[in-house]
Structure formats: C-alpha cells, structure tokens
Motif scaffolding. Structure first.
Motif, short mmCIF file in Angstrom:
data_model
loop_
_atom_site.label_atom_id
_atom_site.label_comp_id
_atom_site.label_asym_id
_atom_site.label_seq_id
_atom_site.Cartn_x
_atom_site.Cartn_y
_atom_site.Cartn_z
N LYS A 144 0.83 -1.20 0.00
CA LYS A 144 0.00 0.00 0.00
C LYS A 144 0.87 1.26 0.00
O LYS A 144 0.69 2.16 -0.81
CB LYS A 144 -0.93 -0.01 1.22
N LYS A 145 1.85 1.28 0.88
CA LYS A 145 2.75 2.43 0.97
C LYS A 145 3.52 2.61 -0.34
O LYS A 145 3.63 3.72 -0.86
CB LYS A 145 3.71 2.23 2.14
N GLU A 146 4.04 1.53 -0.86
CA GLU A 146 4.83 1.58 -2.09
C GLU A 146 4.00 2.05 -3.28
O GLU A 146 4.44 2.90 -4.06
CB GLU A 146 5.42 0.19 -2.37
N LEU A 147 2.81 1.54 -3.42
CA LEU A 147 1.95 1.90 -4.55
C LEU A 147 1.42 3.33 -4.43
O LEU A 147 1.29 4.03 -5.43
CB LEU A 147 0.80 0.91 -4.68
N GLU A 148 1.13 3.77 -3.21
CA GLU A 148 0.59 5.11 -3.02
C GLU A 148 1.65 6.20 -3.16
O GLU A 148 1.35 7.33 -3.52
CB GLU A 148 -0.10 5.22 -1.66
N ARG A 149 2.91 5.89 -2.88
CA ARG A 149 3.94 6.94 -2.92
C ARG A 149 4.49 7.18 -4.33
O ARG A 149 5.21 8.15 -4.54
CB ARG A 149 5.05 6.65 -1.93
N LYS A 150 4.16 6.32 -5.27
CA LYS A 150 4.68 6.47 -6.63
C LYS A 150 3.52 6.82 -7.57
O LYS A 150 2.65 5.98 -7.83
CB LYS A 150 5.38 5.20 -7.08
N PRO A 151 3.52 8.03 -8.10
CA PRO A 151 2.42 8.47 -8.98
C PRO A 151 2.17 7.55 -10.17
O PRO A 151 1.03 7.43 -10.62
CB PRO A 151 2.87 9.86 -9.44
N LYS A 152 3.20 6.87 -10.65
CA LYS A 152 3.00 6.02 -11.83
C LYS A 152 2.06 4.84 -11.54
O LYS A 152 1.54 4.23 -12.47
CB LYS A 152 4.34 5.49 -12.35
N TYR A 153 1.81 4.54 -10.27
CA TYR A 153 0.92 3.46 -9.91
C TYR A 153 -0.51 3.94 -9.57
O TYR A 153 -1.39 3.11 -9.36
CB TYR A 153 1.46 2.67 -8.71
N SER A 154 -0.74 5.23 -9.50
CA SER A 154 -2.02 5.75 -9.01
C SER A 154 -3.21 5.24 -9.83
O SER A 154 -4.26 4.97 -9.26
CB SER A 154 -2.01 7.27 -8.99
N GLU A 155 -3.04 5.09 -11.13
CA GLU A 155 -4.15 4.62 -11.97
C GLU A 155 -4.49 3.14 -11.71
O GLU A 155 -5.56 2.68 -12.08
CB GLU A 155 -3.81 4.78 -13.44
N LEU A 156 -3.59 2.43 -11.07
CA LEU A 156 -3.82 1.00 -10.81
C LEU A 156 -4.56 0.74 -9.50
O LEU A 156 -5.09 -0.35 -9.29
CB LEU A 156 -2.49 0.25 -10.78
N LEU A 157 -4.57 1.72 -8.61
CA LEU A 157 -5.19 1.52 -7.29
C LEU A 157 -6.71 1.49 -7.37
O LEU A 157 -7.31 2.33 -8.04
CB LEU A 157 -4.73 2.61 -6.32
N LYS A 158 -7.28 0.52 -6.70
CA LYS A 158 -8.73 0.41 -6.62
C LYS A 158 -9.25 1.60 -5.83
O LYS A 158 -8.74 1.93 -4.78
CB LYS A 158 -9.11 -0.90 -5.93
N SER A 159 -10.29 2.24 -6.34
CA SER A 159 -10.86 3.42 -5.66
C SER A 159 -11.69 3.02 -4.48
O SER A 159 -12.35 2.04 -4.46
CB SER A 159 -11.74 4.22 -6.60
#
Length: 93
Positions: free
Chosen positions: A78-93
């Motif tokens: 969660k921390k890793e994916l949220e801190r990198k903007p390139k992953y933001s489109e992959l996160l479930k809303s």
C-alpha cells in the motif's frame, strides 16, 4: 547481487543466484477486475536490497498488462503503490 523474479501460483518470488527463495509478494483475485496484494516479505538477511520494491513492481506490471486494479491490503505494498504516482491509476478506488 542480482535476483531472479518469477510468477508462481498467486505470488511473485525472488530467488538468489543459488535458487534460494529470499522474498515473495502474494496476491489473490477479487472478481475479474482486482488483484488483492495481501503479503510482501523478504528474508531478513536480504533486506535493504530493493527486493520488496521489485516484487511490488512485478504485481503492478501484471495488473497493468491485464487491465486490473490493485487493492493493497499489505501495508508495505500500500505504501509503495501510493507513494509512486506512476501506480495511481492502478489503485482500486
């Protein structure tokens, strides 16, 4: 030191040059559209070498390639994916 990363059933694993498993990230599917990342772990002797970050990157690439979203239940992922903007489109809303 270089590591080999491969996908196995419901997880990506990292192995050292001798084939010893030194880390993993596990995931399950939630329906047809979401990967739930539920655990990331690295052997204490191998921490600090970017293995966990690379494992999460592999899950992100899998999700992107398969048109899936990621629900990071694991606190590290969660921390890793949220801190990198390139992953933001992959996160479930």
């Amino acid at each position: 030191m270089t590591f080999q990363y491969s996908e196995e059933d419901g997880r990506f694993v990292a192995k050292d040059a001798s084939g010893l498993e030194v880390g993993e990230v596990t995931f399950t599917r939630d329906g047809d559209e979401v990967l739930v990342v539920n655990h990331t772990g690295v052997d204490p002797d191998y921490r600090g070498q970017g293995i966990a970050e690379e494992l999460v990157r592999h899950v992100a690439e899998k999700a992107k390639n398969e048109g899936l979203k990621i629900d990071p239940v694991c606190s590290y992922a969660k921390k890793e994916l949220e801190r990198k903007p390139k992953y933001s489109e992959l996160l479930k809303s």
